[in-house]
Design an enzyme around this catalytic site. Structure first.
Site, PDB file in Angstrom:
ATOM      1  N   GLU A 143       1.470  -1.071  -0.096  1.00 13.64           N
ATOM      2  CA  GLU A 143      -0.190  -0.273   0.365  1.00 13.64           C
ATOM      3  C   GLU A 143       0.988   1.159   0.382  1.00 13.64           C
ATOM      4  OE1 GLU A 143      -2.659   0.731   3.297  1.00 13.64           O
ATOM      5  OE2 GLU A 143      -3.204   2.477   2.932  1.00 13.64           O
ATOM      6  N   PRO A 193     -12.255  13.657 -12.129  1.00 14.77           N
ATOM      7  CA  PRO A 193     -11.028  13.144 -11.613  1.00 14.77           C
ATOM      8  C   PRO A 193     -10.654  11.657 -11.402  1.00 14.77           C
ATOM      9  CG  PRO A 193     -12.622  14.938 -10.228  1.00 14.77           C
ATOM     10  CD  PRO A 193     -13.661  14.207 -10.963  1.00 14.77           C
ATOM     11  N   CYS A 384      -2.866  -0.254  30.513  1.00 18.38           N
ATOM     12  CA  CYS A 384      -1.546   1.025  30.600  1.00 18.38           C
ATOM     13  C   CYS A 384      -1.562   2.057  31.493  1.00 18.38           C
ATOM     14  CB  CYS A 384      -1.096   1.078  29.240  1.00 18.38           C
ATOM     15  SG  CYS A 384       0.490   1.448  28.969  1.00 18.38           S
ATOM     16  N   HIS A 510      -1.479  -3.240  26.308  1.00 18.38           N
ATOM     17  CA  HIS A 510      -1.815  -3.141  25.480  1.00 18.38           C
ATOM     18  C   HIS A 510      -2.292  -4.617  24.881  1.00 18.38           C
ATOM     19  CE1 HIS A 510      -1.560   1.349  25.581  1.00 18.38           C
ATOM     20  NE2 HIS A 510      -0.129   1.016  25.466  1.00 18.38           N
ATOM     21  N   GLU A 512      -5.699  -4.912  23.379  1.00 13.56           N
ATOM     22  CA  GLU A 512      -6.525  -4.313  21.821  1.00 13.56           C
ATOM     23  C   GLU A 512      -5.235  -3.837  20.424  1.00 13.56           C
ATOM     24  OE1 GLU A 512      -5.192  -2.219  24.062  1.00 13.56           O
ATOM     25  OE2 GLU A 512      -4.696  -0.469  23.452  1.00 13.56           O
TER      26      GLU A 512
HETATM   27  N1  GLN Z   1       2.780   7.284  30.541  1.00  9.69           N
HETATM   28  C1  GLN Z   1       2.219   6.140  30.256  1.00  9.69           C
HETATM   29  C2  GLN Z   1       4.236   5.836  30.935  1.00  9.69           C
HETATM   30  O1  GLN Z   1       4.950   5.606  29.452  1.00  9.69           O
HETATM   31  C3  GLN Z   1       2.098   5.038  30.166  1.00  9.69           C
HETATM   32  C4  GLN Z   1       2.056   4.990  28.624  1.00  9.69           C
HETATM   33  C5  GLN Z   1       0.155   4.087  28.086  1.00  9.69           C
HETATM   34  O2  GLN Z   1      -0.855   4.238  28.925  1.00  9.69           O
HETATM   35  N2  GLN Z   1       0.774   3.943  26.934  1.00  9.69           N
HETATM   36  O3  GLN Z   1       4.108   4.810  31.308  1.00  9.69           O
END
Ligand code: GLN
Length: 565
Positions: A143, A193, A384, A510, A512
């Site tokens: 891409e 276009p 986090c 994370h 997600e």
């Molecule tokens: N600011 C926090 C750290 O650096 C949390 C970072 C985040 O939530 N990704 O540890």
């Protein structure tokens, strides 16, 4: 036996940006994968930043983190959600990285004093990276970011033009995605276009094989005929991509349009028919969720809340689909909580989520929302920074440490319950110096998260600098905070939970980034399951529910309070 050669499909964009090139690329990849092909994607970004991780989320949306710790463009998130392939650092590169490499080669004397030029040195480096990304796959989609006509995109278009000669005409396909704007005064969509954009592309030596047209409405065959004629492609290769409500419908729609058959014919690939049944069933649930809706309050800095949480919004939707329910996300500004206290909107939510973030602003509002979730037994997920604020809240409320804080926000605090590890102290370079990428985590037996994951060892992706301060661990545990997951050596806290609460989990990573519609992440499945229970209990007790009657996937829910039933 000789291995099948890798085939390359390059996707360029024309007329306007934001046409959904990433989603289109990912969806084409998904249909091809459903035909049994091994597909990977390479995102080629013509901007000059060397390190996309330090780019402003306001301009660029979410920073997606790969397994091997690269901070990349959010399109890699789309690719992972639509494909089963795991994206790595090599799947995204920028013009900045290409030039950086060429200049470093030159400094080292690799070019033996020759004149260093865009062609061939820069284009060779681009092609080398594409080949590297495609290694071992049947299909590598490339891409190209930006829009045809951008000055900075030229070396990239030249490189993909040369690519066809390098690897063989039969192994490369060019797809051009453009916009068909509807002109009100004329009462019709306009093809000009697109004609101009294709002309620009052909002037650079690239004749698209397939043209995909984005439009907000259905158009008749005449429009496609006109484009086929003026842009020199066959009519079957002009594919419509009308706006969709649900992005996960796209692979099925492209298949119905015949796009995958066209690609296979043109690249001379023999495969079985695609099996899109699992996509279809997820889409069916998203369209009409049997168990209704839940509302999750997402508490953060208002300005961060939309595009910068792409993967999180998607993961919530996947968790909903796994529970056969839809998820409304109520975005709640944590600074407003600081000013006005806990709002009715927050109280009406079925669950509360505090996502990752950077910066002190709004952090006290997040802490108040977490206290509300803990005290009122509202299902809570802290991600986090969300975990870090949950630990601060617990230390203040349960350990009596009223000055407890993260040293990120209050460097001089007497009780830095969240602090830097020794190796992070004094780091001056902001690029790629956080704890990044996948790390293993050992889960404590008998915990909620053990039931959620059904595993003892897990691996999750990180992007942060601060950690739970080990000096406070014993005291936190004594007061009932369960350190439910740690690094395998036990040194870093990865997951906390509260046993006296129906569902209260904070994670330092994370989750997600690993959730996919066909493989929803267990934490989001568990969290939305808990939100459903909370909603049903609330309805049974006659309280109001926040779920609006009409559901739009991914819609922003403003405060709404309706009676259950
Ligand atoms: N600011 C926090 C750290 O650096 C949390 C970072 C985040 O939530 N990704 O540890």
């Amino acid at each position: 036996m000789k291995a099948r050669p890798t085939k390359y499909i390059f996707v360029t964009g024309g007329v306007a940006s934001s046409l959904g090139k990433g989603l289109t690329t990912a969806s084409i990849g998904a249909v091809l994968e459903s035909r049994g092909l091994r597909v990977t994607v390479c995102k080629i970004d013509p901007y000059l930043n060397v390190d996309p991780g330090t780019m402003s989320p306001f301009q660029h949306g979410e920073v997606f983190v790969t397994e091997d710790g690269a901070e990349t463009d959010l399109d890699l998130g789309h690719y992972e959600r639509f494909l089963s392939t795991t994206m790595l650092r090599k799947n995204n590169f920028t013009a900045g990285q290409v030039y950086d490499r060429v200049i470093r080669n030159e400094r080292r004397g690799d070019y033996l004093g020759g004149t260093v030029q865009v062609i061939p040195h820069v284009t060779d480096e681009i092609k080398r990276r594409i080949l590297e990304a495609g290694e071992g796959c049947d299909i590598c989609m490339g891409e190209v970011g930006g829009t045809v006509g951008d000055i900075e995109g030229l070396p990239f278009l030249e490189a993909i033009r040369q690519f066809r000669a390098d690897v063989g005409r039969e192994n490369v396909l060019y797809i051009h995605l453009t916009l068909l704007p509807f002109i009100n005064a004329a009462g019709e969509v306009k093809t000009k276009p697109t004609q101009h954009s294709v002309k620009e592309l052909t002037s650079l030596g690239i004749q698209p094989d397939i043209i995909i047209l984005r439009s907000d409405r259905a158009v008749d065959r005449k429009v496609r005929e006109k484009i086929a004629l003026f842009c020199n492609v066959d009519i079957d290769s002009v594919i419509m991509a009308q706006d969709v409500k649900n992005i996960y419908d796209l692979p099925v729609i492209f298949h119905e349009e015949g796009l995958d058959s066209r690609i296979c014919e043109k690249l001379n690939i023999w495969t079985g028919a695609p099996n899109l049944s699992s996509w279809q069933s997820v889409c069916d649930i998203i369209k009409a969720p049997a168990r209704g809706l839940v509302t999750v309050a997402m508490v953060g800095k208002y300005v961060d809340l939309r595009e910068s949480y792409k993967s999180l919004n998607e993961a919530l939707m996947h968790g909903g689909a796994a529970n056969e329910c839809g998820v409304n996300i109520a975005y709640i500004d944590s600074e407003a909580i600081e000013e006005h206290g806990i709002s009715e909107q927050l109280k009406a939510a079925d669950a509360i989520l505090v996502p990752g973030g950077f910066g002190k602003r709004g952090s006290e509002g997040k802490i108040s929302a977490i206290r509300y979730a803990r005290e009122n037994k509202v299902p809570f997920l802290g991600i986090c920074l969300g975990l870090q604020m949950a630990v601060v809240e617990f230390a203040r409320s349960q350990l009596g440490l009223k000055d407890a804080a993260s040293s990120e926000f209050v460097p001089e605090t007497a009780d830095p319950v969240i602090d830097l590890m020794a190796e992070q102290r004094g780091v001056a370079d902001m690029g790629a110096t956080m704890r990044l990428g996948a790390y293993p985590c050992r889960i404590k037996s008998g915990t909620l998260v053990e039931r959620v994951y059904g595993a003892e060892m897990i691996s999750e992706r990180h992007r942060h600098r601060w950690e739970v301060n080990n000096v406070y661990r014993d005291r936190l545990e004594e007061r009932g905070l369960v350190l439910a997951g740690t690094s395998p050596d036990g040194f870093l806290v990865e997951i906390v939970e509260l046993p006296e609460h129906p569902w209260f989990v904070g994670v330092q990573f994370h989750p997600e980034f690993q959730s996919r519609p066909l493989k929803p992440h267990p934490l989001f499945v568990g969290f939305i399951g808990a939100a459903l229970n909370a909603r049903d209990e609330r309805c049974a007790s006659g309280a109001s529910s926040s779920a609006p009657k009409k559901y739009k996937p991914g819609a922003i829910c403003e405060a709404s309070s309706e009676r259950c039933g």
